[in-house]
Design a protein around this motif. Structure first.
Motif, PDB file in Angstrom:
ATOM      1  N   GLN A 234      89.063 -27.582 -22.448  1.00 33.70           N
ATOM      2  CA  GLN A 234      90.344 -28.260 -22.657  1.00 33.70           C
ATOM      3  C   GLN A 234      90.529 -29.396 -21.672  1.00 33.70           C
ATOM      4  O   GLN A 234      89.986 -29.367 -20.549  1.00 33.70           O
ATOM      5  N   ALA A 235      91.287 -30.377 -22.079  1.00 32.64           N
ATOM      6  CA  ALA A 235      91.604 -31.485 -21.188  1.00 32.64           C
ATOM      7  C   ALA A 235      92.211 -30.950 -19.897  1.00 32.64           C
ATOM      8  O   ALA A 235      93.031 -30.025 -19.920  1.00 32.64           O
ATOM      9  N   GLY A 236      91.783 -31.523 -18.786  1.00 36.94           N
ATOM     10  CA  GLY A 236      92.220 -31.066 -17.471  1.00 36.94           C
ATOM     11  C   GLY A 236      91.323 -30.007 -16.867  1.00 36.94           C
ATOM     12  O   GLY A 236      91.465 -29.679 -15.680  1.00 36.94           O
ATOM     13  N   GLY A 237      90.412 -29.481 -17.647  1.00 34.11           N
ATOM     14  CA  GLY A 237      89.512 -28.454 -17.169  1.00 34.11           C
ATOM     15  C   GLY A 237      88.313 -29.014 -16.426  1.00 34.11           C
ATOM     16  O   GLY A 237      88.201 -30.227 -16.202  1.00 34.11           O
ATOM     17  N   SER A 238      87.412 -28.113 -16.051  1.00 30.18           N
ATOM     18  CA  SER A 238      86.237 -28.480 -15.260  1.00 30.18           C
ATOM     19  C   SER A 238      84.973 -27.898 -15.883  1.00 30.18           C
ATOM     20  O   SER A 238      85.014 -26.859 -16.555  1.00 30.18           O
ATOM     21  N   LEU A 239      83.872 -28.580 -15.632  1.00 33.14           N
ATOM     22  CA  LEU A 239      82.551 -28.107 -16.027  1.00 33.14           C
ATOM     23  C   LEU A 239      81.561 -28.515 -14.957  1.00 33.14           C
ATOM     24  O   LEU A 239      81.758 -29.545 -14.283  1.00 33.14           O
ATOM     25  N   ARG A 240      80.490 -27.733 -14.823  1.00 33.68           N
ATOM     26  CA  ARG A 240      79.388 -28.157 -13.985  1.00 33.68           C
ATOM     27  C   ARG A 240      78.131 -28.175 -14.843  1.00 33.68           C
ATOM     28  O   ARG A 240      77.720 -27.137 -15.377  1.00 33.68           O
ATOM     29  N   LEU A 241      77.546 -29.341 -14.957  1.00 26.69           N
ATOM     30  CA  LEU A 241      76.274 -29.488 -15.654  1.00 26.69           C
ATOM     31  C   LEU A 241      75.137 -29.331 -14.657  1.00 26.69           C
ATOM     32  O   LEU A 241      75.248 -29.764 -13.507  1.00 26.69           O
ATOM     33  N   SER A 242      74.054 -28.731 -15.118  1.00 23.21           N
ATOM     34  CA  SER A 242      72.865 -28.573 -14.296  1.00 23.21           C
ATOM     35  C   SER A 242      71.689 -29.276 -14.956  1.00 23.21           C
ATOM     36  O   SER A 242      71.625 -29.390 -16.182  1.00 23.21           O
ATOM     37  N   CYS A 243      70.773 -29.723 -14.134  1.00 20.37           N
ATOM     38  CA  CYS A 243      69.559 -30.377 -14.609  1.00 20.37           C
ATOM     39  C   CYS A 243      68.394 -29.790 -13.823  1.00 20.37           C
ATOM     40  O   CYS A 243      68.218 -30.116 -12.645  1.00 20.37           O
ATOM     41  N   GLU A 244      67.647 -28.932 -14.469  1.00 16.98           N
ATOM     42  CA  GLU A 244      66.526 -28.268 -13.794  1.00 16.98           C
ATOM     43  C   GLU A 244      65.245 -29.062 -14.046  1.00 16.98           C
ATOM     44  O   GLU A 244      64.927 -29.410 -15.188  1.00 16.98           O
ATOM     45  N   ALA A 245      64.526 -29.330 -12.970  1.00 16.54           N
ATOM     46  CA  ALA A 245      63.317 -30.139 -13.060  1.00 16.54           C
ATOM     47  C   ALA A 245      62.084 -29.297 -12.815  1.00 16.54           C
ATOM     48  O   ALA A 245      62.104 -28.348 -12.028  1.00 16.54           O
ATOM     49  N   SER A 246      61.021 -29.633 -13.484  1.00 17.38           N
ATOM     50  CA  SER A 246      59.730 -28.996 -13.242  1.00 17.38           C
ATOM     51  C   SER A 246      58.661 -30.076 -13.294  1.00 17.38           C
ATOM     52  O   SER A 246      58.872 -31.156 -13.836  1.00 17.38           O
ATOM     53  N   GLY A 247      57.526 -29.765 -12.715  1.00 23.00           N
ATOM     54  CA  GLY A 247      56.454 -30.743 -12.684  1.00 23.00           C
ATOM     55  C   GLY A 247      56.234 -31.255 -11.277  1.00 23.00           C
ATOM     56  O   GLY A 247      56.245 -30.485 -10.328  1.00 23.00           O
ATOM     57  N   ARG A 248      56.112 -32.561 -11.148  1.00 28.92           N
ATOM     58  CA  ARG A 248      55.844 -33.145  -9.847  1.00 28.92           C
ATOM     59  C   ARG A 248      57.034 -33.018  -8.909  1.00 28.92           C
ATOM     60  O   ARG A 248      58.138 -32.722  -9.325  1.00 28.92           O
ATOM     61  N   ALA A 249      56.805 -33.242  -7.653  1.00 28.16           N
ATOM     62  CA  ALA A 249      57.797 -33.029  -6.601  1.00 28.16           C
ATOM     63  C   ALA A 249      59.122 -33.686  -6.938  1.00 28.16           C
ATOM     64  O   ALA A 249      59.263 -34.906  -6.945  1.00 28.16           O
ATOM     65  N   PHE A 250      60.107 -32.853  -7.196  1.00 33.63           N
ATOM     66  CA  PHE A 250      61.436 -33.327  -7.600  1.00 33.63           C
ATOM     67  C   PHE A 250      62.069 -34.175  -6.511  1.00 33.63           C
ATOM     68  O   PHE A 250      62.786 -35.136  -6.795  1.00 33.63           O
ATOM     69  N   GLU A 251      61.792 -33.834  -5.257  1.00 35.26           N
ATOM     70  CA  GLU A 251      62.467 -34.511  -4.154  1.00 35.26           C
ATOM     71  C   GLU A 251      62.060 -35.963  -4.014  1.00 35.26           C
ATOM     72  O   GLU A 251      62.671 -36.701  -3.253  1.00 35.26           O
ATOM     73  N   SER A 252      61.042 -36.393  -4.739  1.00 37.53           N
ATOM     74  CA  SER A 252      60.624 -37.786  -4.647  1.00 37.53           C
ATOM     75  C   SER A 252      61.286 -38.666  -5.712  1.00 37.53           C
ATOM     76  O   SER A 252      61.034 -39.871  -5.765  1.00 37.53           O
ATOM     77  N   TYR A 253      62.156 -38.071  -6.523  1.00 36.00           N
ATOM     78  CA  TYR A 253      62.773 -38.796  -7.624  1.00 36.00           C
ATOM     79  C   TYR A 253      64.266 -39.003  -7.390  1.00 36.00           C
ATOM     80  O   TYR A 253      64.972 -38.077  -7.008  1.00 36.00           O
ATOM     81  N   ALA A 254      64.730 -40.203  -7.692  1.00 37.00           N
ATOM     82  CA  ALA A 254      66.164 -40.425  -7.803  1.00 37.00           C
ATOM     83  C   ALA A 254      66.622 -39.849  -9.142  1.00 37.00           C
ATOM     84  O   ALA A 254      65.850 -39.780 -10.105  1.00 37.00           O
ATOM     85  N   MET A 255      67.892 -39.434  -9.190  1.00 41.95           N
ATOM     86  CA  MET A 255      68.412 -38.827 -10.411  1.00 41.95           C
ATOM     87  C   MET A 255      69.623 -39.590 -10.909  1.00 41.95           C
ATOM     88  O   MET A 255      70.377 -40.173 -10.128  1.00 41.95           O
ATOM     89  N   GLY A 256      69.807 -39.525 -12.205  1.00 40.61           N
ATOM     90  CA  GLY A 256      70.994 -40.131 -12.780  1.00 40.61           C
ATOM     91  C   GLY A 256      71.536 -39.261 -13.904  1.00 40.61           C
ATOM     92  O   GLY A 256      70.811 -38.443 -14.483  1.00 40.61           O
ATOM     93  N   TRP A 257      72.809 -39.418 -14.157  1.00 45.33           N
ATOM     94  CA  TRP A 257      73.445 -38.812 -15.334  1.00 45.33           C
ATOM     95  C   TRP A 257      73.985 -39.946 -16.201  1.00 45.33           C
ATOM     96  O   TRP A 257      74.624 -40.881 -15.677  1.00 45.33           O
ATOM     97  N   PHE A 258      73.733 -39.843 -17.482  1.00 44.55           N
ATOM     98  CA  PHE A 258      74.218 -40.797 -18.463  1.00 44.55           C
ATOM     99  C   PHE A 258      74.902 -40.010 -19.572  1.00 44.55           C
ATOM    100  O   PHE A 258      74.714 -38.802 -19.694  1.00 44.55           O
ATOM    101  N   ARG A 259      75.698 -40.693 -20.368  1.00 46.48           N
ATOM    102  CA  ARG A 259      76.339 -40.015 -21.488  1.00 46.48           C
ATOM    103  C   ARG A 259      76.412 -40.944 -22.690  1.00 46.48           C
ATOM    104  O   ARG A 259      76.458 -42.167 -22.541  1.00 46.48           O
ATOM    105  N   GLN A 260      76.421 -40.320 -23.859  1.00 41.44           N
ATOM    106  CA  GLN A 260      76.491 -41.073 -25.100  1.00 41.44           C
ATOM    107  C   GLN A 260      77.502 -40.413 -26.024  1.00 41.44           C
ATOM    108  O   GLN A 260      77.306 -39.275 -26.461  1.00 41.44           O
ATOM    109  N   ALA A 261      78.567 -41.144 -26.285  1.00 40.62           N
ATOM    110  CA  ALA A 261      79.594 -40.677 -27.214  1.00 40.62           C
ATOM    111  C   ALA A 261      79.180 -41.060 -28.638  1.00 40.62           C
ATOM    112  O   ALA A 261      78.388 -41.989 -28.830  1.00 40.62           O
ATOM    113  N   PRO A 262      79.712 -40.371 -29.638  1.00 38.55           N
ATOM    114  CA  PRO A 262      79.349 -40.683 -31.022  1.00 38.55           C
ATOM    115  C   PRO A 262      79.606 -42.147 -31.361  1.00 38.55           C
ATOM    116  O   PRO A 262      80.684 -42.682 -31.101  1.00 38.55           O
ATOM    117  N   GLY A 263      78.587 -42.793 -31.913  1.00 38.21           N
ATOM    118  CA  GLY A 263      78.731 -44.174 -32.340  1.00 38.21           C
ATOM    119  C   GLY A 263      78.716 -45.192 -31.222  1.00 38.21           C
ATOM    120  O   GLY A 263      78.948 -46.380 -31.466  1.00 38.21           O
TER     121      GLY A 263
END
Length: 123
Positions: free
Chosen positions: A13-42
């Motif tokens: 609901q509006a006003g609420g909270s969420l925590r998104l997680s992004c789990e990485a595997s493969g090469r050393a995660f600590e060497s990568y910068a991270m970003g979050w992007f979003r795409q709304a319909p259309g």
């Protein structure tokens, strides 16, 4: 290379909270910068937040400043996006992304992407 898997998206609901997680595997995660992007319909995919490999510096698009917090735990190979005071206009598919080197706000600079997680903010 690194593989990314997002989780945590749901209907909230509006006003609420969420925590998104992004789990990485493969090469050393600590060497990568991270970003979050979003795409709304259309709409194009937009930058939300970014964090440097060390976690010392963070960057946000204006519309989420003061409401969203990006963070990472390199010991767990996981990045997070804490979203508070959610608004209906935050409804979108949220993607995490990783790139070697410094952070960026442009999706074209990120080589690695997760599959996305859906966030729906209801009124």
């Amino acid at each position: 290379q690194v593989q990314l898997v997002e989780s945590g998206g749901r209907v909230v609901q509006a006003g609420g909270s969420l925590r998104l997680s992004c789990e990485a595997s493969g090469r050393a995660f600590e060497s990568y910068a991270m970003g979050w992007f979003r795409q709304a319909p259309g709409k194009e995919r937009d930058f939300v937040a970014a964090i440097t490999w060390s976690g010392r510096s963070t960057y946000y698009t204006d519309s989420v400043k003061g409401r969203f917090t990006i963070s990472r735990d390199n010991t767990k190979n996981t990045g997070y996006l804490q979203m508070n005071n959610l608004k209906p206009e935050d409804t979108a598919v949220y993607y995490c992304a990783a790139r070697e080197g410094y952070y960026s706000v442009y999706d074209r600079d990120f080589a690695y992407w997760g599959q996305g997680t859906q966030v729906v903010v209801s009124t």
